[in-house]
Design an enzyme around this catalytic site. Structure first.
Site, PDB file in Angstrom:
ATOM      1  N   PRO A 213       0.834  -1.212   0.000  1.00 61.79           N
ATOM      2  CA  PRO A 213       0.000   0.000   0.000  1.00 61.79           C
ATOM      3  C   PRO A 213       0.866   1.258   0.000  1.00 61.79           C
ATOM      4  O   PRO A 213       0.501   2.249  -0.627  1.00 61.79           O
ATOM      5  CB  PRO A 213      -0.806  -0.117   1.295  1.00 61.79           C
ATOM      6  CG  PRO A 213      -0.743  -1.566   1.674  1.00 61.79           C
ATOM      7  CD  PRO A 213       0.541  -2.092   1.137  1.00 61.79           C
TER       8      PRO A 213
ATOM      9  N   PRO B 194      47.184 -38.793  11.359  1.00 61.28           N
ATOM     10  CA  PRO B 194      46.460 -39.624  12.327  1.00 61.28           C
ATOM     11  C   PRO B 194      44.942 -39.537  12.246  1.00 61.28           C
ATOM     12  O   PRO B 194      44.253 -40.287  12.914  1.00 61.28           O
ATOM     13  CB  PRO B 194      46.946 -39.076  13.676  1.00 61.28           C
ATOM     14  CG  PRO B 194      47.328 -37.667  13.387  1.00 61.28           C
ATOM     15  CD  PRO B 194      47.876 -37.661  11.988  1.00 61.28           C
TER      16      PRO B 194
ATOM     17  N   ASP C 130      43.673 -46.962   3.105  1.00 62.32           N
ATOM     18  CA  ASP C 130      43.521 -48.034   4.077  1.00 62.32           C
ATOM     19  C   ASP C 130      42.484 -47.649   5.123  1.00 62.32           C
ATOM     20  O   ASP C 130      41.896 -46.576   5.069  1.00 62.32           O
ATOM     21  CB  ASP C 130      44.870 -48.449   4.697  1.00 62.32           C
ATOM     22  CG  ASP C 130      45.536 -47.314   5.458  1.00 62.32           C
ATOM     23  OD1 ASP C 130      46.776 -47.298   5.513  1.00 62.32           O
ATOM     24  OD2 ASP C 130      44.824 -46.446   5.990  1.00 62.32           O
TER      25      ASP C 130
ATOM     26  N   LYS D 257      42.836 -53.245   5.548  1.00 60.18           N
ATOM     27  CA  LYS D 257      43.134 -54.569   6.086  1.00 60.18           C
ATOM     28  C   LYS D 257      42.896 -54.510   7.580  1.00 60.18           C
ATOM     29  O   LYS D 257      43.282 -53.556   8.229  1.00 60.18           O
ATOM     30  CB  LYS D 257      44.594 -54.932   5.832  1.00 60.18           C
ATOM     31  CG  LYS D 257      44.891 -55.212   4.387  1.00 60.18           C
ATOM     32  CD  LYS D 257      46.362 -55.481   4.195  1.00 60.18           C
ATOM     33  CE  LYS D 257      47.151 -54.200   4.316  1.00 60.18           C
ATOM     34  NZ  LYS D 257      48.571 -54.338   4.084  1.00 60.18           N
TER      35      LYS D 257
ATOM     36  N   GLY E 140      47.245 -44.205   6.437  1.00 58.23           N
ATOM     37  CA  GLY E 140      47.129 -43.519   7.719  1.00 58.23           C
ATOM     38  C   GLY E 140      48.506 -43.170   8.265  1.00 58.23           C
ATOM     39  O   GLY E 140      49.482 -43.892   8.033  1.00 58.23           O
TER      40      GLY E 140
ATOM     41  N   ASP F 101      52.121 -41.912   8.743  1.00 59.41           N
ATOM     42  CA  ASP F 101      53.198 -41.735   7.780  1.00 59.41           C
ATOM     43  C   ASP F 101      53.339 -43.035   6.994  1.00 59.41           C
ATOM     44  O   ASP F 101      53.342 -44.118   7.591  1.00 59.41           O
ATOM     45  CB  ASP F 101      54.499 -41.421   8.544  1.00 59.41           C
ATOM     46  CG  ASP F 101      55.630 -41.135   7.592  1.00 59.41           C
ATOM     47  OD1 ASP F 101      56.073 -39.986   7.505  1.00 59.41           O
ATOM     48  OD2 ASP F 101      56.083 -42.074   6.883  1.00 59.41           O
TER      49      ASP F 101
ATOM     50  N   MET G 128      49.996 -51.099  16.911  1.00 65.49           N
ATOM     51  CA  MET G 128      49.266 -52.373  16.888  1.00 65.49           C
ATOM     52  C   MET G 128      49.533 -53.160  18.166  1.00 65.49           C
ATOM     53  O   MET G 128      49.809 -54.359  18.130  1.00 65.49           O
ATOM     54  CB  MET G 128      49.675 -53.188  15.648  1.00 65.49           C
ATOM     55  CG  MET G 128      49.194 -52.540  14.369  1.00 65.49           C
ATOM     56  SD  MET G 128      49.941 -53.201  12.882  1.00 65.49           S
ATOM     57  CE  MET G 128      51.517 -52.369  12.850  1.00 65.49           C
TER      58      MET G 128
HETATM   59  N1  SAH Z   1      51.498 -45.633   9.149  1.00 61.67           N
HETATM   60  C1  SAH Z   1      50.761 -45.497  10.403  1.00 61.67           C
HETATM   61  C2  SAH Z   1      50.786 -46.768  11.242  1.00 61.67           C
HETATM   62  C3  SAH Z   1      50.108 -47.932  10.596  1.00 61.67           C
HETATM   63  S1  SAH Z   1      50.064 -49.315  11.644  1.00 61.67           S
HETATM   64  C4  SAH Z   1      51.324 -44.305  11.180  1.00 61.67           C
HETATM   65  O1  SAH Z   1      52.365 -43.762  10.799  1.00 61.67           O
HETATM   66  O2  SAH Z   1      50.712 -43.902  12.162  1.00 61.67           O
HETATM   67  C5  SAH Z   1      48.478 -49.137  12.401  1.00 61.67           C
HETATM   68  C6  SAH Z   1      48.621 -48.754  13.862  1.00 61.67           C
HETATM   69  O3  SAH Z   1      48.937 -47.364  13.962  1.00 61.67           O
HETATM   70  C7  SAH Z   1      47.360 -48.889  14.672  1.00 61.67           C
HETATM   71  O4  SAH Z   1      47.178 -50.231  15.102  1.00 61.67           O
HETATM   72  C8  SAH Z   1      47.640 -47.975  15.830  1.00 61.67           C
HETATM   73  O5  SAH Z   1      48.509 -48.580  16.752  1.00 61.67           O
HETATM   74  C9  SAH Z   1      48.416 -46.855  15.157  1.00 61.67           C
HETATM   75  N2  SAH Z   1      47.556 -45.706  14.825  1.00 61.67           N
HETATM   76  C10 SAH Z   1      47.288 -45.220  13.615  1.00 61.67           C
HETATM   77  N3  SAH Z   1      46.494 -44.122  13.687  1.00 61.67           N
HETATM   78  C11 SAH Z   1      46.276 -43.907  14.987  1.00 61.67           C
HETATM   79  C12 SAH Z   1      45.536 -42.936  15.722  1.00 61.67           C
HETATM   80  N4  SAH Z   1      44.860 -41.955  15.114  1.00 61.67           N
HETATM   81  N5  SAH Z   1      45.539 -43.025  17.063  1.00 61.67           N
HETATM   82  C13 SAH Z   1      46.217 -44.000  17.704  1.00 61.67           C
HETATM   83  N6  SAH Z   1      46.910 -44.944  17.065  1.00 61.67           N
HETATM   84  C14 SAH Z   1      46.946 -44.905  15.725  1.00 61.67           C
END
Ligand code: SAH
Length: 465
Positions: A43, A226, A249, A271, A302, A304, A384
């Site tokens: 309006p 990590p 992985d 694995k 995961g 390094d 591990m």
């Molecule tokens: N290349 C990876 C390790 C691979 S072996 C690195 O450098 O970290 C897989 C193992 O890594 C797992 O069984 C665990 O012990 C460790 N791991 C990987 N990521 C992890 C996380 N975010 N917190 C704790 N442990 C971790």
């Protein structure tokens, strides 16, 4: 997500707005950028609205909205800045089938209007579900600054050239061509000679790319860190941006996989610790097959890739097939874990060496130099190590280690669900069973968290002990 972002086709469709004040003006400024047919009911319209009506940019009705006025509207905006009037007009529009936005009332709106960065045809919409308009404005300002104002023109010219660019094979080569146009040659030509120069440049650029040799496949072995995406290196991010095929992985988190190029093929080669689901041979073959097909393969591991990652076997397979490769290091679980507890892996006068151990190897529980490890002040990061905890504990005590040696287990290091279990060598295996950890966990032998969890800024639920 409570609101799903979409771009609505509005060309030639009706959009109706009720209101003639500031709120109406703000919305109309956005709506006038579209090709929709706009009708305003007011309006007492502001003078700008009257001027737009005179220019034929919208249709103005100098009266309150009534039943039937929104019968063919795709969208309706209630912008009278008066809750009862907005409720009245919204109810009409809703009953007549329009999608309704009540400008001051998120709750009663069926859609919301995002903050918009306009480089038409490139449009960026930013929404915060109404939670943080300040944030939306800051992001908008940031993007406005970063996206050149010529981007819209480049995109328009690029769009008209798409058919020509189809002469390049789909995928990496075509993407490379467009990337070069938008980020290098296009802006340069625009600066130097405007739109005509951009068109000429596109022809030349296409010819160059058609002449270019097909690139060969390549494998990047990349550390994903990590789990926290912010702990990726810039090199890792770049590799994710370029990947045609990404083989990862189980340790790689969904948040990180999200960052891969949208067209990339993602393959889970995870694995489990005991009983592989895909054999190492299968993985090697998979990597080689894709790289020989010309793909940029990212083998994402995961932490390094050089730490307990079976990297050497994969490199051998790739070299054997004559494929080029390189390694991008990542942050290993041991680094992330000590960071979580505010400790150093090495410390003057305590330990001048640190060991990275695996709890098990191909043959079962792994044997190590237990005698050396049992000495006071030793530090080891045990990967591990969950299933082998009792075995490791037994070996160390048998070789004379002090039962009260501190041990800290970090589960899901760096991730939102990180947990820290503070224990001793004596109590390690019982405490581990009790804690029932399910995520990847790293055992740090010889260190306890530096300070109380509260001082490390850990949320309460991260504490176990
Ligand atoms: N290349 C990876 C390790 C691979 S072996 C690195 O450098 O970290 C897989 C193992 O890594 C797992 O069984 C665990 O012990 C460790 N791991 C990987 N990521 C992890 C996380 N975010 N917190 C704790 N442990 C971790």
């Amino acid at each position: 997500m409570q609101h799903f972002p979409i771009f609505l086709a509005v060309s030639g469709r009706n959009i109706v707005l009720s209101g003639g004040g500031d709120a109406a003006l703000a919305k109309l400024r956005l709506l006038l950028k579209t090709e929709a047919r706009l009708t305003v009911f007011a309006p007492n319209p502001a003078s700008e609205i009257e001027a737009w009506a005179v220019d034929g940019r919208l249709e103005l009705q100098r009266r309150a909205l009534q039943s039937g006025d929104t019968a063919r509207a795709a969208l309706f905006y209630a912008a009278d800045e008066d809750p009862s009037e907005d409720a009245r007009t919204s109810a009409i529009a809703r009953s007549e089938g329009a999608l309704v936005n009540n400008v001051d009332n998120l709750q009663d709106s069926q859609f919301i209007t995002p903050a918009i960065v306009d480089r038409d045809p490139v449009t960026v919409a930013i929404g915060t579900e109404g939670a943080a308009p300040v944030l939306a404005r800051a992001i908008k300002a940031d993007l406005e600054e970063r996206l050149p104002s010529t981007l819209g023109t480049l995109a328009r010219i690029g769009k008209a050239f798409r058919k020509m660019a189809d002469h390049l094979p789909m995928g990496r080569r075509r993407r490379k061509f467009w990337a070069e146009y938008y980020f290098r040659s296009g802006p340069r030509a625009m600066d130097q000679g405007g739109e005509k120069a951009v068109r000429d440049d596109l022809d030349q650029l296409l010819q160059q790319h058609l002449d270019a040799q097909e690139r060969e496949g390549h494998v990047a072995f990349v550390g994903a860190g990590p789990g926290d995406p912010e702990l990726l290196t810039l090199k890792a991010r770049n590799a994710l941006d370029k990947a045609d095929v990404l083989i990862h992985d189980r340790l790689v988190t969904p948040e990180i996989l999200e960052l891969a190029r949208r067209e990339a093929i993602l393959i889970d080669a995870g694995k489990t610790a005991f009983g592989p689901s895909m054999s190492q041979d299968d993985i090697n073959q998979l990597i080689v097959k894709h790289a020989l097909g010309g793909a940029q393969v990212v083998r994402l591991k995961g932490g390094d890739p050089t730490v307990f990652g079976r990297l050497d076997e994969e490199i051998e397979a790739v070299t054997g097939a004559g494929i080029s490769w390189h390694v991008v290091p990542g942050i290993t679980a041991a680094s992330a874990s000590v960071a979580a507890i505010g400790q150093s892996l090495t410390k003057r006068d305590r330990n001048s060496a640190v060991r990275l151990l695996t709890g098990h190897d191909m043959k079962g529980f792994a044997d190590h130099d237990w005698r050396t490890l049992a000495r006071p002040g030793e530090v080891a990061a045990i990967y591990m190590g969950k299933k082998s905890a009792r075995f490791i504990q037994g070996r160390l005590i048998m070789h004379g280690a002090d039962r009260s040696t501190p041990v800290t287990v970090i589960e899901n290091a760096s991730r939102p669900d990180q947990r820290i279990l503070e224990t001793t060598l004596d109590a390690l295996s019982t405490d581990l069973v009790e804690a029932g950890l399910t995520g990847p966990a790293l055992t740090i032998y010889g260190l306890s968290p530096r300070a109380a969890a509260s001082e490390l800024n850990l949320p309460q639920e991260q504490e176990l002990a």
